[in-house]
Scaffold this motif. Structure first.
Motif, mmCIF file in Angstrom:
data_model
loop_
_atom_site.group_PDB
_atom_site.id
_atom_site.type_symbol
_atom_site.label_atom_id
_atom_site.label_comp_id
_atom_site.label_asym_id
_atom_site.label_seq_id
_atom_site.Cartn_x
_atom_site.Cartn_y
_atom_site.Cartn_z
ATOM 1 N N LEU A 50 0.806 -1.216 0.000
ATOM 2 C CA LEU A 50 0.000 0.000 0.000
ATOM 3 C C LEU A 50 0.843 1.272 0.000
ATOM 4 N N LEU A 51 1.872 1.323 0.856
ATOM 5 C CA LEU A 51 2.636 2.562 0.993
ATOM 6 C C LEU A 51 3.336 3.002 -0.291
ATOM 7 N N PRO A 52 4.054 2.099 -0.983
ATOM 8 C CA PRO A 52 4.670 2.547 -2.239
ATOM 9 C C PRO A 52 3.642 3.070 -3.247
ATOM 10 N N LEU A 53 2.460 2.435 -3.297
ATOM 11 C CA LEU A 53 1.417 2.898 -4.212
ATOM 12 C C LEU A 53 0.903 4.277 -3.807
ATOM 13 N N VAL A 54 0.670 4.466 -2.505
ATOM 14 C CA VAL A 54 0.207 5.764 -2.004
ATOM 15 C C VAL A 54 1.246 6.845 -2.278
ATOM 16 N N CYS A 55 2.508 6.535 -2.006
ATOM 17 C CA CYS A 55 3.576 7.510 -2.205
ATOM 18 C C CYS A 55 3.721 7.877 -3.678
ATOM 19 N N ILE A 203 4.038 17.424 0.992
ATOM 20 C CA ILE A 203 3.998 16.003 0.661
ATOM 21 C C ILE A 203 4.533 15.152 1.811
ATOM 22 N N VAL A 204 5.534 15.649 2.538
ATOM 23 C CA VAL A 204 6.097 14.879 3.651
ATOM 24 C C VAL A 204 5.071 14.728 4.769
ATOM 25 N N VAL A 205 4.400 15.813 5.123
ATOM 26 C CA VAL A 205 3.379 15.766 6.174
ATOM 27 C C VAL A 205 2.232 14.857 5.744
ATOM 28 N N LEU A 210 -0.738 9.889 6.326
ATOM 29 C CA LEU A 210 -1.404 8.781 5.628
ATOM 30 C C LEU A 210 -0.798 7.442 6.020
ATOM 31 N N SER A 211 0.518 7.398 6.158
ATOM 32 C CA SER A 211 1.186 6.153 6.549
ATOM 33 C C SER A 211 0.725 5.702 7.928
#
Length: 287
Positions: A50-55, A203-205, A210-211
């Motif tokens: 999920l995380l790589p896709l979200v990022c 984007i970092v926040v 989200l993570s």
């Protein structure tokens, strides 16, 4: 001064904290996890899929320059750091689960991190340098996590009354040490933070929150108990920014690619603390 605090002081401080975590653990905690592997599987799916896709969606949405976009993907592919275990401890997560996830993720990252980063380079920065993850860094993370914890568990096995008495003082000391670490991190990265705040802060926040949210809500939706969901949130939500910086600078020879991780490494501390307060407020003892 700030640099010395983060480079030298942070590993020492986390070592002390991880020893304190070990004082609260027993082998039975890990046996229990082996009997209920769903929490581990769900957290790993969130972290690795999920995380790589979200990022990737975020870097397109925020229209980052290719070098910063790849830097964000490198951060997303990095395993959870030892800080995740600290936050899990402070906010009553299942620390044994968190430590196990950190160890497992550190090993899996030997394969998953190069795959994610190389795909990102191919899609976002064609012709970029390929990357392989130094195994020594994985061993380092593994030992920082498990070494002091095993020592603390040994002390608990030999002196259980002492370990029980130290629980509250260790938690208080952890908060104090964490505050010092935040101050040191901000000091060390102040110039980097200020010069890149406009391009990267949004984007970092967003990515950090989200993570954390994915790591907590997905397990809860799948009926995994609260303490394990808290552990999952911090494991999935807090990445090893130091590892990402080392790979960007030493392996890829691209300091600019390390900027997302540098900014994230400062902002994640207060964001994770606020998230922990939010999800645990009024939930002490809840499962």
């Amino acid at each position: 001064m700030g640099s010395a605090i983060t480079v030298i002081g942070l590993p020492i401080a986390l070592g002390i904290i991880m020893f304190g975590l070990g004082l609260s653990l027993s082998p039975g905690d890990f046996v229990r996890i082996g009997r209920r592997p769903r929490a581990v599987a769900v957290a790993l799916a969130c972290q690795l899929i999920l995380l790589p896709l979200v990022c990737f969606g975020l870097v397109l949405l925020f229209r980052l320059p290719p070098v910063l976009a790849v830097g964000m993907m490198l951060l997303a592919a990095s395993p959870g750091g030892t800080t995740a275990n600290l936050y899990s401890h402070l906010f009553r997560g299942d620390v044994a689960l968190n430590i196990s996830l950190t160890a497992i993720n550190s090993v899996i990252a030997v394969v998953s991190l190069p795959i994610v980063v190389n795909l990102s380079l191919a899609l976002l920065q064609p012709g970029g340098e390929q990357v392989g993850l130094q195994f020594s860094k994985t061993v380092e993370v593994f030992m920082i996590v498990l070494g002091p914890v095993v020592l603390g568990m040994l002390v608990r096995g030999l002196k259980p009354a002492f370990a029980a008495a130290m629980d509250k003082p260790v938690r208080i000391a952890s908060v104090v040490i964490l505050t010092l670490v935040i101050v040191g991190a901000v000091s060390a990265q102040f110039d980097v933070l200020m010069s890149n705040l406009g391009a990267l802060a949004g984007i970092v926040v967003t990515f950090c929150l989200l993570s954390l949210g994915i790591g907590f809500l997905v397990p809860r939706l799948l009926k995994i108990e609260r303490s394990q969901s808290v552990a999952s949130a911090f494991e999935v939500g807090l990445h090893n920014a130091t590892l990402a910086i080392v790979i960007a600078r030493s392996v890829l020879q691209n300091p600019d690619m390390s900027l997302p991780a540098a900014v994230y490494g400062v902002l994640m501390f207060p964001l994770a603390a606020a998230f922990g307060v939010l999800i645990t407020r009024g939930k002490k003892g809840a499962q």
